[in-house]
Design a protein around this motif. Structure first.
Motif, PDB file in Angstrom:
ATOM      1  N   ARG A  90       0.771  -1.402  -0.407  1.00 23.40           N
ATOM      2  CA  ARG A  90       0.302  -0.129   0.335  1.00 23.40           C
ATOM      3  C   ARG A  90       0.739   1.272   0.206  1.00 23.40           C
ATOM      4  O   ARG A  90       0.052   2.253  -0.678  1.00 23.40           O
ATOM      5  CB  ARG A  90      -0.875   0.285   1.158  1.00 23.40           C
ATOM      6  CG  ARG A  90      -2.092  -1.027   1.077  1.00 23.40           C
ATOM      7  CD  ARG A  90      -3.121  -1.495   2.633  1.00 23.40           C
ATOM      8  NE  ARG A  90      -1.822  -1.402   3.491  1.00 23.40           N
ATOM      9  CZ  ARG A  90      -2.323  -1.571   4.705  1.00 23.40           C
ATOM     10  NH1 ARG A  90      -3.241  -2.363   5.310  1.00 23.40           N
ATOM     11  NH2 ARG A  90      -1.284  -2.850   5.688  1.00 23.40           N
ATOM     12  N   THR A  91       2.256   1.500   0.785  1.00 24.20           N
ATOM     13  CA  THR A  91       3.208   2.698   0.222  1.00 24.20           C
ATOM     14  C   THR A  91       4.385   2.635  -0.125  1.00 24.20           C
ATOM     15  O   THR A  91       5.053   3.140   0.084  1.00 24.20           O
ATOM     16  CB  THR A  91       2.482   2.820   2.318  1.00 24.20           C
ATOM     17  OG1 THR A  91       3.779   1.827   2.478  1.00 24.20           O
ATOM     18  CG2 THR A  91       1.576   3.100   2.453  1.00 24.20           C
ATOM     19  N   TYR A 108      -3.948  -9.661  -2.275  1.00 26.63           N
ATOM     20  CA  TYR A 108      -4.397  -9.346  -2.408  1.00 26.63           C
ATOM     21  C   TYR A 108      -5.938  -8.934  -1.313  1.00 26.63           C
ATOM     22  O   TYR A 108      -6.145  -8.262  -1.140  1.00 26.63           O
ATOM     23  CB  TYR A 108      -4.926  -8.563  -3.598  1.00 26.63           C
ATOM     24  CG  TYR A 108      -3.568  -7.873  -4.337  1.00 26.63           C
ATOM     25  CD1 TYR A 108      -4.175  -6.101  -4.870  1.00 26.63           C
ATOM     26  CD2 TYR A 108      -2.425  -8.645  -5.127  1.00 26.63           C
ATOM     27  CE1 TYR A 108      -3.340  -6.163  -5.068  1.00 26.63           C
ATOM     28  CE2 TYR A 108      -2.416  -8.065  -6.002  1.00 26.63           C
ATOM     29  CZ  TYR A 108      -1.869  -6.607  -5.969  1.00 26.63           C
ATOM     30  OH  TYR A 108      -0.887  -6.028  -7.179  1.00 26.63           O
ATOM     31  N   LEU A 111      -6.346  -7.288   1.899  1.00 27.61           N
ATOM     32  CA  LEU A 111      -6.937  -5.863   1.673  1.00 27.61           C
ATOM     33  C   LEU A 111      -8.150  -5.821   2.095  1.00 27.61           C
ATOM     34  O   LEU A 111      -8.838  -6.742   1.729  1.00 27.61           O
ATOM     35  CB  LEU A 111      -5.864  -4.872   1.119  1.00 27.61           C
ATOM     36  CG  LEU A 111      -4.532  -5.325   0.809  1.00 27.61           C
ATOM     37  CD1 LEU A 111      -4.101  -4.193  -0.747  1.00 27.61           C
ATOM     38  CD2 LEU A 111      -4.066  -4.635   2.311  1.00 27.61           C
ATOM     39  N   GLU A 115      -8.820  -0.866  -0.740  1.00 28.87           N
ATOM     40  CA  GLU A 115      -7.749  -0.663  -0.530  1.00 28.87           C
ATOM     41  C   GLU A 115      -6.505  -1.683  -1.736  1.00 28.87           C
ATOM     42  O   GLU A 115      -5.461  -1.456  -2.402  1.00 28.87           O
ATOM     43  CB  GLU A 115      -7.129  -1.183   0.452  1.00 28.87           C
ATOM     44  CG  GLU A 115      -7.259  -0.167   1.633  1.00 28.87           C
ATOM     45  CD  GLU A 115      -6.580  -0.593   3.470  1.00 28.87           C
ATOM     46  OE1 GLU A 115      -5.813  -1.720   3.520  1.00 28.87           O
ATOM     47  OE2 GLU A 115      -6.835   0.258   4.259  1.00 28.87           O
ATOM     48  N   GLU A 118      -7.025   0.662  -4.710  1.00 32.21           N
ATOM     49  CA  GLU A 118      -5.993   2.276  -4.237  1.00 32.21           C
ATOM     50  C   GLU A 118      -4.606   1.458  -5.001  1.00 32.21           C
ATOM     51  O   GLU A 118      -3.399   2.183  -5.690  1.00 32.21           O
ATOM     52  CB  GLU A 118      -6.020   2.407  -2.469  1.00 32.21           C
ATOM     53  CG  GLU A 118      -7.240   3.035  -2.553  1.00 32.21           C
ATOM     54  CD  GLU A 118      -7.147   3.698  -0.576  1.00 32.21           C
ATOM     55  OE1 GLU A 118      -6.303   2.697  -0.365  1.00 32.21           O
ATOM     56  OE2 GLU A 118      -8.254   3.791  -0.509  1.00 32.21           O
ATOM     57  N   VAL A 119      -4.343   0.037  -3.806  1.00 29.11           N
ATOM     58  CA  VAL A 119      -2.847  -0.027  -4.680  1.00 29.11           C
ATOM     59  C   VAL A 119      -2.616  -0.714  -6.333  1.00 29.11           C
ATOM     60  O   VAL A 119      -1.605  -0.060  -6.768  1.00 29.11           O
ATOM     61  CB  VAL A 119      -2.867  -1.762  -3.830  1.00 29.11           C
ATOM     62  CG1 VAL A 119      -1.140  -2.750  -4.730  1.00 29.11           C
ATOM     63  CG2 VAL A 119      -2.832  -1.695  -2.464  1.00 29.11           C
TER      64      VAL A 119
END
Length: 325
Positions: A90-91, A108, A111, A115, A118-119
């Protein structure tokens, strides 16, 4: 003959769709790499299937949020052409561009659905920024597996991860489950966010009848332990009762397309069992048992339609910049 053969096929398709730079190794980022099983799936043979890529033609980068997983991956793959780093998808996606963003082992699904979008948006933004195209393999838990029919109405629920049939220790976590429609929607949303274009989109179900929790019976005790029975057949055991192999159409709330698929699979699967033992009323030899196992696994894999009806569902997409301005 269960997961690895199917994953080999999925990853082979992804590599074939990629476009590495001429004369350079193919660059692969394994998102949620765990202990590095993806590296083995790419570079080692499985059930007679040749390695997908020679190790000297691969630049492999694996990331996982769990430091213990990364430590294990490093120790198991010492001296190999691979990098393993602790990072959160994620970051902490690494810099640089990759030909393939792969996943296996359903990372995945850890999450929430938003999210996941988002990824995928972040990955697609990187692709659009750095290259003409790249391939993404998104591996998630299938929503409509017969392993957990009581949970079919839910898309996220507490899941016990147990990796061995007789293991007493499990990991408890909220996990997200996808069918083809919801995974397709996540990819389309991510592409819209990133200004990306999707091409060559395919979906593959893995372990429809032989998911690991048909052995543990952790979520649905009303089914036979198909995985254990198929393993016994594959080992040549002749004491398996053919009646125990018969597939029951799963009873759960699901769309008509899912119900229709299971009706077809049940008919074909049970026909193989009855035809194989019609004149013998049982298994006559280890070879007979192994041939029946092979036929049933082939039936499951050939009939799959990528609907989210197996233990896991993989989507493969070629991603490039949008042609719309």
């Amino acid at each position: 003959m269960m997961e690895e053969v199917v994953t080999h096929r999925v990853l082979g398709h992804a590599l074939a769709q990629s476009d590495p730079r001429p004369g350079e190794p193919i660059r692969v980022l394994d998102v949620g790499c765990g202990t590095g099983d993806g590296l083995a799936l790419l570079t080692e043979s499985h059930e007679g299937l040749a390695p997908l890529v020679a190790e000297n033609e691969l630049d492999y980068f694996g990331i996982d949020v769990d430091p213990d997983m990364i430590d294990t991956a490093r120790s198991q793959h010492t001296g190999r052409r691979a990098v393993f780093e602790v990072a959160d998808m994620r970051t902490g996606l690494p810099d640089g561009d990759f030909d393939v963003y792969m996943s296996c082992g359903v990372p995945y699904s850890h999450l929430p659905h938003d999210e996941v979008v988002e990824v995928l948006s972040t990955i697609m933004e990187k692709i659009v920024r750095t290259r003409d195209s790249a391939v993404i393999v998104v591996d998630v838990l299938g929503r409509y597996s017969l392993e957990w029919t009581p949970h079919w109405p839910q898309t996220r629920w507490p899941y016990n991860m147990s990796f061995f049939e007789d293991a007493t220790e499990t990991i408890h976590d909220q996990m997200s489950f996808f069918d083809r429609r919801s995974l397709d929607a996540a990819l389309i949303s991510a592409a819209a966010n990133a200004g990306a274009r999707l091409a060559g989109l395919t979906f593959t179900d893995r372990s429809i009848v032989v998911g690991r929790h048909t052995a543990t019976l952790a979520f649905n005790q009303a089914i036979p332990p198909y995985r254990s029975l198929l393993n016994d057949l594959a080992r040549g055991h002749t004491d398996v009762n053919p009646a125990d192999l018969l597939l029951r159409n799963p009873a759960g709330h699901a769309p008509a397309q899912i119900q229709g698929f299971f009706a077809l699979l049940t008919d074909r699967w049970n026909s193989i069992v009855t035809q194989s033992t019609r004149t013998t009323n049982g298994l006559t030899s280890p070879q007979h048992a192994r041939l029946l196992a092979k036929s049933l696994l082939a039936c499951e894999q050939q009939l799959q339609q990528g609907l989210g009806v197996g233990h896991s569902l993989a989507a493969t997409a070629v991603v490039g910049p949008s042609t719309v301005h």
